[in-house]
Design a protein around this motif. Structure first.
Motif, short mmCIF file in Angstrom:
data_model
loop_
_atom_site.label_atom_id
_atom_site.label_comp_id
_atom_site.label_asym_id
_atom_site.label_seq_id
_atom_site.Cartn_x
_atom_site.Cartn_y
_atom_site.Cartn_z
N GLU A 90 0.84 -1.21 0.00
CA GLU A 90 0.00 0.00 0.00
C GLU A 90 0.87 1.26 0.00
O GLU A 90 0.55 2.24 -0.66
CB GLU A 90 -0.90 0.01 1.24
CG GLU A 90 -2.20 -0.72 1.06
CD GLU A 90 -3.06 -0.08 -0.03
OE1 GLU A 90 -3.54 1.03 0.18
OE2 GLU A 90 -3.22 -0.70 -1.09
N LEU A 91 1.95 1.20 0.75
CA LEU A 91 2.87 2.35 0.82
C LEU A 91 3.39 2.68 -0.57
O LEU A 91 3.30 3.82 -1.03
CB LEU A 91 4.04 2.00 1.76
CG LEU A 91 5.18 3.01 1.83
CD1 LEU A 91 4.69 4.36 2.33
CD2 LEU A 91 6.29 2.50 2.75
N GLN A 92 3.89 1.68 -1.28
CA GLN A 92 4.43 1.91 -2.62
C GLN A 92 3.33 2.34 -3.60
O GLN A 92 3.54 3.20 -4.45
CB GLN A 92 5.13 0.63 -3.12
CG GLN A 92 6.05 0.89 -4.30
CD GLN A 92 7.13 1.92 -3.98
OE1 GLN A 92 7.86 1.78 -3.00
NE2 GLN A 92 7.24 2.98 -4.78
N SER A 93 2.17 1.76 -3.44
CA SER A 93 1.06 2.07 -4.32
C SER A 93 0.60 3.53 -4.17
O SER A 93 0.36 4.22 -5.16
CB SER A 93 -0.07 1.08 -4.03
OG SER A 93 -1.28 1.56 -4.51
N TRP A 94 0.52 4.02 -2.94
CA TRP A 94 0.15 5.43 -2.73
C TRP A 94 1.23 6.35 -3.31
O TRP A 94 0.93 7.34 -3.98
CB TRP A 94 -0.05 5.75 -1.24
CG TRP A 94 -1.42 5.42 -0.74
CD1 TRP A 94 -1.77 4.39 0.10
CD2 TRP A 94 -2.64 6.10 -1.05
NE1 TRP A 94 -3.13 4.40 0.34
CE2 TRP A 94 -3.69 5.44 -0.36
CE3 TRP A 94 -2.97 7.21 -1.85
CZ2 TRP A 94 -5.02 5.86 -0.44
CZ3 TRP A 94 -4.29 7.62 -1.92
CH2 TRP A 94 -5.30 6.95 -1.23
N ILE A 95 2.49 6.02 -3.06
CA ILE A 95 3.59 6.85 -3.55
C ILE A 95 3.57 6.92 -5.07
O ILE A 95 3.62 8.00 -5.66
CB ILE A 95 4.96 6.31 -3.04
CG1 ILE A 95 5.09 6.55 -1.53
CG2 ILE A 95 6.13 6.94 -3.79
CD1 ILE A 95 6.31 5.91 -0.91
N ASP A 96 3.44 5.76 -5.71
CA ASP A 96 3.43 5.73 -7.18
C ASP A 96 2.21 6.46 -7.74
O ASP A 96 2.32 7.20 -8.72
CB ASP A 96 3.43 4.28 -7.68
CG ASP A 96 4.75 3.59 -7.40
OD1 ASP A 96 5.74 4.31 -7.10
OD2 ASP A 96 4.80 2.35 -7.47
N THR A 97 1.06 6.25 -7.13
CA THR A 97 -0.15 6.89 -7.63
C THR A 97 -0.02 8.41 -7.54
O THR A 97 -0.36 9.14 -8.47
CB THR A 97 -1.39 6.43 -6.84
OG1 THR A 97 -1.39 5.00 -6.81
CG2 THR A 97 -2.67 6.90 -7.49
N ILE A 98 0.47 8.90 -6.42
CA ILE A 98 0.61 10.36 -6.25
C ILE A 98 1.66 10.93 -7.21
O ILE A 98 1.44 11.96 -7.85
CB ILE A 98 0.96 10.69 -4.78
CG1 ILE A 98 -0.25 10.44 -3.90
CG2 ILE A 98 1.46 12.14 -4.65
CD1 ILE A 98 0.03 10.47 -2.42
N ASN A 99 2.77 10.25 -7.35
CA ASN A 99 3.86 10.80 -8.17
C ASN A 99 3.63 10.68 -9.67
O ASN A 99 4.20 11.45 -10.43
CB ASN A 99 5.19 10.12 -7.82
CG ASN A 99 5.68 10.55 -6.45
OD1 ASN A 99 5.26 11.56 -5.91
ND2 ASN A 99 6.58 9.76 -5.89
N PHE A 100 2.83 9.71 -10.08
CA PHE A 100 2.71 9.48 -11.52
C PHE A 100 1.35 9.83 -12.10
O PHE A 100 1.08 9.52 -13.25
CB PHE A 100 3.11 8.04 -11.86
CG PHE A 100 4.52 7.74 -11.44
CD1 PHE A 100 5.58 8.48 -11.93
CD2 PHE A 100 4.78 6.73 -10.53
CE1 PHE A 100 6.89 8.23 -11.53
CE2 PHE A 100 6.09 6.47 -10.12
CZ PHE A 100 7.15 7.21 -10.62
N VAL A 101 0.49 10.53 -11.30
CA VAL A 101 -0.77 10.97 -11.91
C VAL A 101 -0.48 12.16 -12.83
O VAL A 101 0.44 12.91 -12.62
CB VAL A 101 -1.86 11.39 -10.88
CG1 VAL A 101 -2.50 10.17 -10.27
CG2 VAL A 101 -1.30 12.33 -9.85
#
Ligand code: I3P
Length: 109
Positions: free
Chosen positions: A98-109
């Motif tokens: 979940e940690l990685q998923s939130w980081i990736d989602t925020i950075n790559f939108v």
């Protein structure tokens, strides 16, 4: 993306340190939509679209940066969110995926 997270405010917009009485961890149901991170009290608030017009509970993530908060050792699975207007928050997620998923989602939108 959506889900429950814990949030702590560290710096307000303009880089001013968040005062002591506003620095505690709080749980939110968090949704990411249209470059905004909306913080709802719970899933019900999300369904009713509660608070989504409230600037205090919406974070602009355009030009924001999410990084693992490796220097914050009091809790696990925490990331730091730095916004374009110099606010800073810590978010605790449920596990490393979940940690990685939130980081990736925020950075790559
Ligand atoms: C805050 C609360 C936070 C704590 C913060 C306190 O007090 O205890 O959990 O952050 O410390 O100010 P209050 O509940 O009275 O608002 P940590 O969990 O990271 O220690 P801080 O001021 O050093 O950020």
């Amino acid at each position: 993306k959506k889900g429950y997270v814990m949030r702590k405010c560290c710096f307000e917009t303009n880089g001013k340190r968040t005062p002591f009485h506003k620095r505690s961890w709080k749980m939110f149901y968090c949704t990411l939509r249209d470059l905004m991170l909306y913080l709802h009290k719970d899933e019900n608030g999300f369904r009713k679209n509660e608070m989504s017009d409230n600037a205090h509970n919406a974070i602009r993530i355009h030009h924001a940066l999410a990084t693992k908060a490796t220097d914050y050792t009091k809790k696990q699975y925490v990331f730091r969110l730095q916004t374009a207007d110099q606010a800073e928050y810590l978010f605790q997620t449920s596990d490393s995926k979940e940690l990685q998923s939130w980081i990736d989602t925020i950075n790559f939108v």
